[in-house]
Design a protein around this motif. Structure first.
Motif, PDB file in Angstrom:
ATOM      1  N   GLY A 169     -11.470  79.529  28.970  1.00 19.34           N
ATOM      2  CA  GLY A 169     -10.155  79.171  29.489  1.00 19.34           C
ATOM      3  C   GLY A 169      -9.275  78.508  28.445  1.00 19.34           C
ATOM      4  O   GLY A 169      -9.525  78.604  27.242  1.00 19.34           O
ATOM      5  N   SER A 170      -8.238  77.800  28.921  1.00 22.23           N
ATOM      6  CA  SER A 170      -7.299  77.130  28.010  1.00 22.23           C
ATOM      7  C   SER A 170      -6.657  75.943  28.722  1.00 22.23           C
ATOM      8  O   SER A 170      -6.687  75.851  29.954  1.00 22.23           O
ATOM      9  CB  SER A 170      -6.213  78.119  27.552  1.00 22.23           C
ATOM     10  N   VAL A 171      -6.097  75.022  27.914  1.00 20.28           N
ATOM     11  CA  VAL A 171      -5.430  73.835  28.486  1.00 20.28           C
ATOM     12  C   VAL A 171      -4.081  73.626  27.806  1.00 20.28           C
ATOM     13  O   VAL A 171      -3.875  74.061  26.668  1.00 20.28           O
ATOM     14  CB  VAL A 171      -6.294  72.551  28.312  1.00 20.28           C
ATOM     15  N   ASN A 172      -3.167  72.980  28.526  1.00 19.25           N
ATOM     16  CA  ASN A 172      -1.892  72.571  27.942  1.00 19.25           C
ATOM     17  C   ASN A 172      -1.966  71.109  27.528  1.00 19.25           C
ATOM     18  O   ASN A 172      -2.563  70.286  28.242  1.00 19.25           O
ATOM     19  CB  ASN A 172      -0.746  72.753  28.947  1.00 19.25           C
ATOM     20  N   VAL A 173      -1.362  70.799  26.378  1.00 15.35           N
ATOM     21  CA  VAL A 173      -1.273  69.417  25.896  1.00 15.35           C
ATOM     22  C   VAL A 173       0.157  68.953  26.197  1.00 15.35           C
ATOM     23  O   VAL A 173       1.127  69.511  25.666  1.00 15.35           O
ATOM     24  CB  VAL A 173      -1.557  69.334  24.379  1.00 15.35           C
ATOM     25  N   VAL A 174       0.273  67.943  27.072  1.00 15.00           N
ATOM     26  CA  VAL A 174       1.593  67.518  27.560  1.00 15.00           C
ATOM     27  C   VAL A 174       1.863  66.079  27.114  1.00 15.00           C
ATOM     28  O   VAL A 174       1.000  65.206  27.263  1.00 15.00           O
ATOM     29  CB  VAL A 174       1.649  67.608  29.109  1.00 15.00           C
ATOM     30  N   ILE A 175       3.049  65.842  26.540  1.00 17.31           N
ATOM     31  CA  ILE A 175       3.443  64.493  26.109  1.00 17.31           C
ATOM     32  C   ILE A 175       4.711  64.090  26.860  1.00 17.31           C
ATOM     33  O   ILE A 175       5.644  64.895  26.988  1.00 17.31           O
ATOM     34  CB  ILE A 175       3.665  64.456  24.577  1.00 17.31           C
ATOM     35  N   TYR A 176       4.723  62.850  27.354  1.00 14.87           N
ATOM     36  CA  TYR A 176       5.898  62.371  28.106  1.00 14.87           C
ATOM     37  C   TYR A 176       7.166  62.572  27.299  1.00 14.87           C
ATOM     38  O   TYR A 176       7.219  62.243  26.109  1.00 14.87           O
ATOM     39  CB  TYR A 176       5.769  60.871  28.440  1.00 14.87           C
ATOM     40  N   GLY A 177       8.186  63.102  27.937  1.00 13.10           N
ATOM     41  CA  GLY A 177       9.497  63.273  27.290  1.00 13.10           C
ATOM     42  C   GLY A 177       9.598  64.535  26.456  1.00 13.10           C
ATOM     43  O   GLY A 177      10.693  64.950  26.074  1.00 13.10           O
ATOM     44  N   LYS A 178       8.435  65.178  26.157  1.00 18.08           N
ATOM     45  CA  LYS A 178       8.465  66.408  25.337  1.00 18.08           C
ATOM     46  C   LYS A 178       7.954  67.624  26.099  1.00 18.08           C
ATOM     47  O   LYS A 178       8.180  68.761  25.687  1.00 18.08           O
ATOM     48  CB  LYS A 178       7.593  66.223  24.078  1.00 18.08           C
ATOM     49  N   GLY A 179       7.227  67.382  27.183  1.00 18.32           N
ATOM     50  CA  GLY A 179       6.643  68.494  27.931  1.00 18.32           C
ATOM     51  C   GLY A 179       5.408  69.037  27.225  1.00 18.32           C
ATOM     52  O   GLY A 179       4.740  68.319  26.480  1.00 18.32           O
ATOM     53  N   THR A 180       5.130  70.331  27.432  1.00 17.63           N
ATOM     54  CA  THR A 180       3.959  70.976  26.804  1.00 17.63           C
ATOM     55  C   THR A 180       4.221  71.174  25.313  1.00 17.63           C
ATOM     56  O   THR A 180       5.153  71.887  24.938  1.00 17.63           O
ATOM     57  CB  THR A 180       3.657  72.330  27.472  1.00 17.63           C
ATOM     58  N   VAL A 181       3.418  70.524  24.476  1.00 19.62           N
ATOM     59  CA  VAL A 181       3.643  70.625  23.024  1.00 19.62           C
ATOM     60  C   VAL A 181       2.772  71.704  22.381  1.00 19.62           C
ATOM     61  O   VAL A 181       3.103  72.232  21.333  1.00 19.62           O
ATOM     62  CB  VAL A 181       3.417  69.267  22.307  1.00 19.62           C
ATOM     63  N   CYS A 182       1.632  72.024  23.017  1.00 15.84           N
ATOM     64  CA  CYS A 182       0.810  73.129  22.501  1.00 15.84           C
ATOM     65  C   CYS A 182      -0.219  73.531  23.546  1.00 15.84           C
ATOM     66  O   CYS A 182      -0.423  72.833  24.553  1.00 15.84           O
ATOM     67  CB  CYS A 182       0.126  72.751  21.185  1.00 15.84           C
ATOM     68  N   THR A 183      -0.866  74.663  23.286  1.00 13.58           N
ATOM     69  CA  THR A 183      -1.930  75.169  24.159  1.00 13.58           C
ATOM     70  C   THR A 183      -3.207  75.258  23.332  1.00 13.58           C
ATOM     71  O   THR A 183      -3.185  75.716  22.198  1.00 13.58           O
ATOM     72  CB  THR A 183      -1.553  76.568  24.695  1.00 13.58           C
TER      73      THR A 183
END
Length: 685
Positions: free
Chosen positions: A67-81
């Motif tokens: 599978g895969s995951v999203n990396v989410v940072i406050y104020g920036k949204g999804t920054v990478c997968t």
């Protein structure tokens, strides 16, 4: 979940899996072994599941298995997968900083391996406690792992330890070898450091660097004349003994190497000179002279045979022109090893299918072949040398690549083209393969004799492959500029047999003949297994498992139940699950000679290579070299005894069978095979 008590078998399987995970490649194998007992498996069925939030306390490290995951940072949204094989959360294991991002599953059914912080830190502490670091000028030059042996004190603690090399500079490892593994040859069969070093040094210390370093050790007294005479003598003896072990371990590749040739003569001169100064080097002089004589005999034999001449035959097989096999269908008795200086004749085509015939040495680079072909074809600069496969796929050769003509796919051909006109290259009609099968001939030949002749032929090919060829193949054909032609021919044979089975089945137009062929191929596979020719056994069974054959339901329905059961058993043996566990257990029970399933040996080496860094903080990762050497050792073990089989019929019948099995014509285009299969037995509505 986490298994409370994992069996030795479980731990071994988990450890083998960990060796292939790139996220762990920077860790030593000792750490991976410990991790096998503490790793937890975690799965999440739904996309959008939050594994942890930004700002949370970091308690674990994750590796994505599926599978895969999203990396989410406050104020920036999804920054990478992050995808399969990636990892996240590692910082939490080495410092106490809060989570730097939120991790959310991106799809359903995601699987992870999780390592909790306390376990990880404890393992690192334990391993570090048992790591001995040797330093020079403030830098680590050798890392040794302290391993307890059977000796115990009265309080139960260990009194004896052995030290295994984890990493080091090439120079320091060589020094350590000379000091600890030559005079006191260990009775411990698990201590393979010396052999591992010799089998893998081409990766981290090629002979043009290795030889001067060895010579420096021999002449150590010149740099420090205050050393005691006994020490100096012992040192010189060790270098000569080491050279003898090197020659007997590596054989042909040792004798062929020009750097080693110069070194041997320099060493001989030095020993002759030292015999005047020191008593007690006479045996060493005899030893080094014997090595040089063995090398001279080796080269005299090659010279007496003259340079071998090879030809890419009309069906792509590499034929010898010096062993009486100039005509198609003639036998090649006692297959000889292909060497870099041998000559090979092959064709290079243009986009309009005109061609020129080239004669070059086998070791010629793609750049040299390109220049020779361009000159003969009258083409100008900015050209590329390309393999065009029967499917139309095009593969461009790197200029530094060698073994070009021997490394083609079954029906592949070499083309020369302007670099911006590659799209115009199309396969030749002959690359389609045959239009008719050879079922009528096959029916007249005995299954036993086919399997016997295949085994004898495969054994000849297998014995020509040098262990270093596997290293050149896995680490990059263009990197070493050394030929891999014997390995190429052996691997090609596997594919040839596999596609021969599929081709014959798909070109058999009557249902009765297909059933007969199916029975025959299952019998051939059974005989190959009895002969311990596992490479061809796999090729035949995989050919019958090919979708173009497995979908022929009417054919399989007519197969007697006895054969169905036998084939089901064969499929179980080649089952790739749990890292081909059934096959490995089966091979472990066999005594040599064995012709192993070569693609699996290469897969093992590729995993060892890709899952482990070659250098760790500037030091050679010797645990990786040990893994590479283990595979090469298993190959050596397979051919440590001669192959002795009894043919069943007259020599005339054997000649006929031998000619047949060496001249397969096959279709290797899967799309065409599947189409033929559908024509034979259309899909049932």
């Amino acid at each position: 979940y986490r298994l409370v008590e994992r069996s030795v078998d479980d731990l071994e399987i988990i450890y083998e899996e960990l060796l292939h995970i790139k996220a762990l490649s920077h860790l030593s194998n000792s750490v991976k072994k410990e991790l096998a007992s503490v790793l937890c498996f975690e799965s999440h069925p739904r996309a959008g599941t939050v594994l942890f939030n930004q700002g949370d306390e970091g308690k674990s490290w994750y590796i994505i298995l599926r599978g895969s995951v999203n990396v989410v940072i406050y104020g920036k949204g999804t920054v990478c997968t992050l995808q399969e094989g990636d990892d996240f959360g590692k910082l939490a294991l080495v410092n106490d900083a809060p989570r730097a991002a939120t991790i959310v599953t991106r799809e359903d059914n995601c699987h992870f391996l999780r390592v909790d912080k306390d376990d990880f830190n404890r393992i690192l502490r334990d391993v570090e406690a048992n790591t001995v670091r040797l330093k020079e000028h403030g830098q680590d030059v050798l890392l040794l792992q302290k391993i307890p042996t059977d000796g115990r004190q009265s309080d139960g603690s260990h009194s004896h330890y052995k030290y295994t090399v984890m990493a080091g500079t090439p120079q320091k490892m060589l020094e350590h070898l000379l000091e600890t593994r030559i005079d006191t040859r260990s009775e411990d069969s698990s201590d393979t450091f010396l052999e591992d070093f010799l089998l893998t040094h081409v990766i981290f210390m090629p002979s043009h660097q290795f030889c001067p370093e060895l010579m420096r050790h021999y002449k150590i007294d010149e740099a420090n004349s205050r050393q005691e005479k006994e020490f100096i003598l012992a040192n010189k003896r060790r270098v000569v003994q080491f050279t003898h072990i090197w020659a007997t371990t590596i054989r042909d590749a040792f004798f062929e190497d020009t750097s080693i040739f110069s070194f041997l003569h320099e060493l001989q001169e030095a020993v002759v000179e030292d015999c005047k100064k020191y008593r007690g080097l006479q045996e060493e002089l005899k030893c080094i002279t014997a090595i040089i004589e063995a090398r001279e005999k080796f080269h005299q034999k090659i010279e007496s045979e003259g340079p071998q001449k090879w030809k890419c035959g009309p069906y792509g097989q590499i034929r010898s022109l010096t062993s009486g096999s100039t005509q198609d269908g003639e036998i090649e008795p006692g297959r000889k090893t292909i060497r870099a200086t041998d000559e090979i004749i092959f064709r290079v085509y243009c986009a309009d299918h005109t061609y020129t015939t080239l004669k070059t040495v086998v070791g010629a680079t793609a750049e040299i072949i390109k220049r020779s072909a361009a000159e003969k074809l009258g083409l100008k600069d900015d050209l590329v040398l390309v393999e065009v496969k029967s499917t139309g796929e095009r593969v461009v050769f790197k200029d530094a690549e060698v073994s070009v003509s021997t490394g083609l796919s079954i029906n592949g051909r070499i083309f020369l083209s302007p670099s911006d006109h590659q799209d115009a290259l199309t396969p030749l009609q002959e690359q389609d393969g045959p239009l008719e099968g050879t079922g009528a001939i096959l029916e007249t030949l005995s299954s036993y004799d086919i399997a016997y002749n295949m085994t004898i032929y495969d054994w000849d090919l297998f014995c020509c492959v040098h262990e270093y060829e596997l290293i050149y193949q896995v680490f990059g054909r263009h990197q070493f500029r050394k030929i891999m032609s014997n390995l190429d021919v052996f691997l090609r044979r596997f594919n040839e047999v596999q596609y021969w089975v599929v081709t014959e089945m798909c070109l058999a137009t009557s249902l009765g003949r297909r059933v007969q062929l199916l029975r025959k191929f299952i019998k051939i596979a059974a005989h190959c297994r009895e002969n311990q020719n596992l490479n061809t056994f796999f090729a035949v069974v995989m050919g019958l498992s090919n979708v173009a054959v497995s979908r022929l339901s009417q054919t399989w329905e007519r197969l007697p139940n006895k054969f169905k059961r036998t084939f089901a058993e064969f499929e179980t043996l080649i089952d790739p699950s749990r890292n081909h566990r059934r096959y490995r257990l089966s091979v472990n029970k066999m005594d040599p000679p064995i012709i192993p399933f070569m693609p699996l040996l290469l897969k093992d080496m590729t995993f060892s290579h890709e899952g482990n860094k070659t250098y760790l903080e500037g030091l050679v990762n010797f645990e990786k070299m040990h893994m590479i050497a283990q595979t090469l050792r298993s190959l050596r073990q397979c051919r440590s005894q001669p192959m002795v089989l009894e043919p069943s019929q007259s020599s005339k019948a054997q000649v006929e069978v031998s000619n047949y099995i060496r001249n397969f014509r096959v279709i290797d285009n899967q799309r065409r095979l599947t189409q033929l299969s559908h024509n034979l037995e259309p899909r049932r509505s």
